[in-house]
Design a protein around this motif. Structure first.
Motif, mmCIF file in Angstrom:
data_model
loop_
_atom_site.group_PDB
_atom_site.id
_atom_site.type_symbol
_atom_site.label_atom_id
_atom_site.label_comp_id
_atom_site.label_asym_id
_atom_site.label_seq_id
_atom_site.Cartn_x
_atom_site.Cartn_y
_atom_site.Cartn_z
ATOM 1 N N ALA A 110 0.843 -1.203 0.000
ATOM 2 C CA ALA A 110 0.000 0.000 0.000
ATOM 3 C C ALA A 110 0.876 1.250 0.000
ATOM 4 O O ALA A 110 0.627 2.201 -0.744
ATOM 5 C CB ALA A 110 -0.936 -0.007 1.207
ATOM 6 N N ILE A 111 1.921 1.234 0.815
ATOM 7 C CA ILE A 111 2.787 2.414 0.922
ATOM 8 C C ILE A 111 3.506 2.666 -0.408
ATOM 9 O O ILE A 111 3.542 3.791 -0.908
ATOM 10 C CB ILE A 111 3.806 2.228 2.072
ATOM 11 N N LEU A 112 4.044 1.632 -0.998
ATOM 12 C CA LEU A 112 4.828 1.854 -2.217
ATOM 13 C C LEU A 112 3.960 2.068 -3.456
ATOM 14 O O LEU A 112 4.353 2.802 -4.369
ATOM 15 C CB LEU A 112 5.841 0.724 -2.422
ATOM 16 N N SER A 113 2.777 1.439 -3.511
ATOM 17 C CA SER A 113 1.924 1.704 -4.675
ATOM 18 C C SER A 113 1.365 3.122 -4.585
ATOM 19 O O SER A 113 1.243 3.818 -5.592
ATOM 20 C CB SER A 113 0.812 0.660 -4.823
ATOM 21 N N PHE A 152 -2.406 -0.619 -9.241
ATOM 22 C CA PHE A 152 -1.840 -1.393 -8.132
ATOM 23 C C PHE A 152 -2.416 -0.960 -6.790
ATOM 24 O O PHE A 152 -2.673 -1.789 -5.924
ATOM 25 C CB PHE A 152 -0.313 -1.321 -8.129
ATOM 26 N N GLU A 153 -2.648 0.321 -6.646
ATOM 27 C CA GLU A 153 -3.278 0.786 -5.406
ATOM 28 C C GLU A 153 -4.636 0.123 -5.206
ATOM 29 O O GLU A 153 -4.982 -0.308 -4.106
ATOM 30 C CB GLU A 153 -3.482 2.299 -5.459
ATOM 31 N N LEU A 154 -5.409 0.051 -6.297
ATOM 32 C CA LEU A 154 -6.735 -0.577 -6.254
ATOM 33 C C LEU A 154 -6.627 -2.057 -5.885
ATOM 34 O O LEU A 154 -7.417 -2.564 -5.088
ATOM 35 C CB LEU A 154 -7.379 -0.484 -7.640
ATOM 36 N N MET A 155 -5.667 -2.739 -6.483
ATOM 37 C CA MET A 155 -5.480 -4.159 -6.174
ATOM 38 C C MET A 155 -5.095 -4.360 -4.718
ATOM 39 O O MET A 155 -5.552 -5.294 -4.069
ATOM 40 C CB MET A 155 -4.349 -4.738 -7.020
ATOM 41 N N PHE A 207 0.850 6.830 -14.108
ATOM 42 C CA PHE A 207 -0.150 7.074 -13.073
ATOM 43 C C PHE A 207 -1.219 5.983 -13.070
ATOM 44 O O PHE A 207 -1.549 5.416 -12.024
ATOM 45 C CB PHE A 207 -0.801 8.452 -13.277
ATOM 46 N N LEU A 208 -1.768 5.673 -14.244
ATOM 47 C CA LEU A 208 -2.839 4.661 -14.321
ATOM 48 C C LEU A 208 -2.330 3.307 -13.835
ATOM 49 O O LEU A 208 -3.038 2.567 -13.159
ATOM 50 C CB LEU A 208 -3.347 4.524 -15.757
ATOM 51 N N PHE A 209 -1.102 3.025 -14.199
ATOM 52 C CA PHE A 209 -0.498 1.773 -13.801
ATOM 53 C C PHE A 209 -0.360 1.689 -12.272
ATOM 54 O O PHE A 209 -0.743 0.695 -11.640
ATOM 55 C CB PHE A 209 0.856 1.670 -14.489
#
Lengths: 345, 345
Positions: free
Chosen positions: A148-151, B135-138, B129-131
């Motif tokens: 979470a922190i790195l994404s 990952f944040e969403l995942m 950014f989208l990429f």
């Protein structure tokens, strides 16, 4: 003369701080480097070639060292810190590859950039590869909190880079909006690199609960990152930089509105502001313009005051470390703030 | 005339298959679109502008529909499928933005590309950014297995793109190395999109154990992705494509060695091979060369045989679905294979 000597002393002290941090994490950095070499491997030969060119080109590896030192200061014992430090360096490397494409740079650290050697296309795609590979590594590590922190840091960085693009060539940029850009594009990764050191230390304890260390290290990293970028922006106009064989005035030529330019513009008279608008907004630059720009910066203390601003954030970074025991790690992390302020200018 | 009618019938049937799949997941696609709109938001206005331009430009949204239908076929009940389908579309969109920069494309789906409107720099950074946002969403979804599948797919895609770059303009490319490229750059995301549908269905059961569904859907997705790319490469030389107002011959002009070119080159005589080396390797192209290339493809059945190859992989995709109950989802996923083979050519 007195000033010159004390300035050179500062620089020598700065170098010592870097060397001390390097020595403190030297064994772990061997593991980091092995992980980097191992994980950038691909049957597609261009990938390790291009990534290797960048990664071997002699960066200071400050960010992965911060992850290592942060985790060790929090009492972490294990191997995750080296793997995650490699992730941090991969994200940083991916960012550099894309940055050089966006900035159309030919040189980095005095060497040809990857895009200059292999072309923009390769740099974009190998950047994507390093970025994805870094996430694979994090997933293998298995901590959702670290992920979470790195994404989050990654998307903040991309946001910051886009913001920088939209404020380029705009002399109405305020110090505040400049700060917003550098907090996102640079400080976010420093903050994350330090924070995850605390997280893995917490996760290795029985309670597994987040403690004050995590927030302290996040704050330390963020402010250190701000210092780093402010000084980077000063160095682009520094004569010392030229002595080291690095190019000077890249930001100026690209019309990147960094703090020294913001300050010189705001403090200048009408004629001087016209000069800035012509050179930065219209990118209409002639021989002698860079020298005049540097002259105006000296006239209005724009460089020294940018360094003063850096000291302000550096002090916040140091104070953030106050909750930690006074050991060699805390000392190294404290001194690295001074290194970032005093490095090579 | 008989042949023409049956061909048009095939196409009508193909369209029906797409419409049926769309109807089947329509409610969930509303959630996917909401997530996409919500998560591409950023205070940096250029990000939603540019991403919105791409995302609104009328793609078929095949990949997110595959995630939805796959999960529903596995009996999944919940909301994770819509969030993860949005992740898949984000990864795809990021890839498209970077692809268009790498290919120097000006048009996509008949509209100006983002790089043509906002420049390459913005496309690189908004892609990043989208990429990252994906990952944040995942990570927010919280499944390490899903993260592993999609982060692996992402680095395989990047590897495939680099591979494609290194095989471009090389007439010695074999069918095998072409297949290696498209399996990586296209089929990997189709495979992952389908596989995660099974994973979230498994994770929602008590045992949480991976079943045969996961491997079946991975195989289905991979082979469907191969079909999709093979036909895409045929469409680039198709007269039908031209009727739809889309450009023809982009791959030819870029010197991209796709299967129709591989086949026409290998089946050609010495003079024809010289033609291919001049136009593709040396990129020395004159008026009439594209027409001659298409003529050679017809002479050697290079397009029809590429479609035959697609049918082969399509059959594997359909057989992979055999373990599932014969319900509306299985029927829709089976028929979508035919859609991918028969679409708009």
């Amino acid at each position: 003369m007195g000033v010159v000597i004390s300035f050179e002393e500062e620089q020598a002290k700065a170098e010592t701080a870097l060397v001390r941090l390097q020595a403190l994490v030297a064994d772990d950095m061997i593991k980091v480097n092995q992980t980097i070499l191992h994980k950038m491997h691909s049957p597609v030969a261009l990938i390790p070639q291009l990534a290797g060119h960048l990664i071997a080109s002699g960066g200071k590896r400050l960010r992965p060292m911060l992850t290592l030192a942060s985790s060790l200061m929090c009492g972490y014992q294990g191997d995750r810190h080296a793997e995650l430090a490699a992730c941090v360096e991969f994200i940083h490397s991916a960012t550099l590859l894309h940055d050089d494409v966006v900035d159309e740079s030919d040189l980095r650290r005095g060497l040809e950039t990857a895009n200059a050697v292999w072309g923009n296309k390769s740099s974009v795609l190998v950047g994507d590869f390093l970025f994805s590979r870094s996430f694979e590594l994090m997933v293998a590590d298995g901590s959702l909190e670290v992920l979470a922190i790195l994404s989050n840091a990654s998307s903040v960085i991309a946001e910051g880079e886009v913001m920088q693009l939209t404020t380029a060539n705009d002399m109405d940029t305020t110090e505040d909006s400049y700060m917003q850009v550098i907090i996102a594009k640079t400080a976010a990764l420093f903050a994350a690199a330090c924070e995850i050191g605390a997280v893995i230390a917490e996760e290795s304890t029985k309670s597994g609960k987040p403690g004050p260390e995590q927030r302290a290290l996040r704050s330390y990293g963020k402010n250190l990152g701000i210092v780093f970028q402010l000084i980077d922006d000063v160095l682009d106009f520094s004569a010392e930089q030229e002595k080291l064989g690095k190019s000077v005035g890249d930001d100026f030529r690209e019309g990147k509105v960094t703090l020294p330019i913001v300050l010189a513009f705001r403090r200048g008279d009408a004629g001087e502001r016209d000069f800035w608008r012509r050179t930065i907004e219209e990118l209409d630059q002639k021989e002698g313009d860079l020298a005049r720009a540097i002259g105006l910066m000296h006239k209005y203390d724009a460089l020294t005051d940018t360094i003063e601003r850096a000291r302000h954030y550096g002090a916040i970074a140091k104070d953030a470390l106050a909750i930690f025991p006074e050991d060699e790690y805390r000392k190294a992390l404290t001194d690295i703030v001074d290194f970032c302020i005093n490095r090579a200018y």
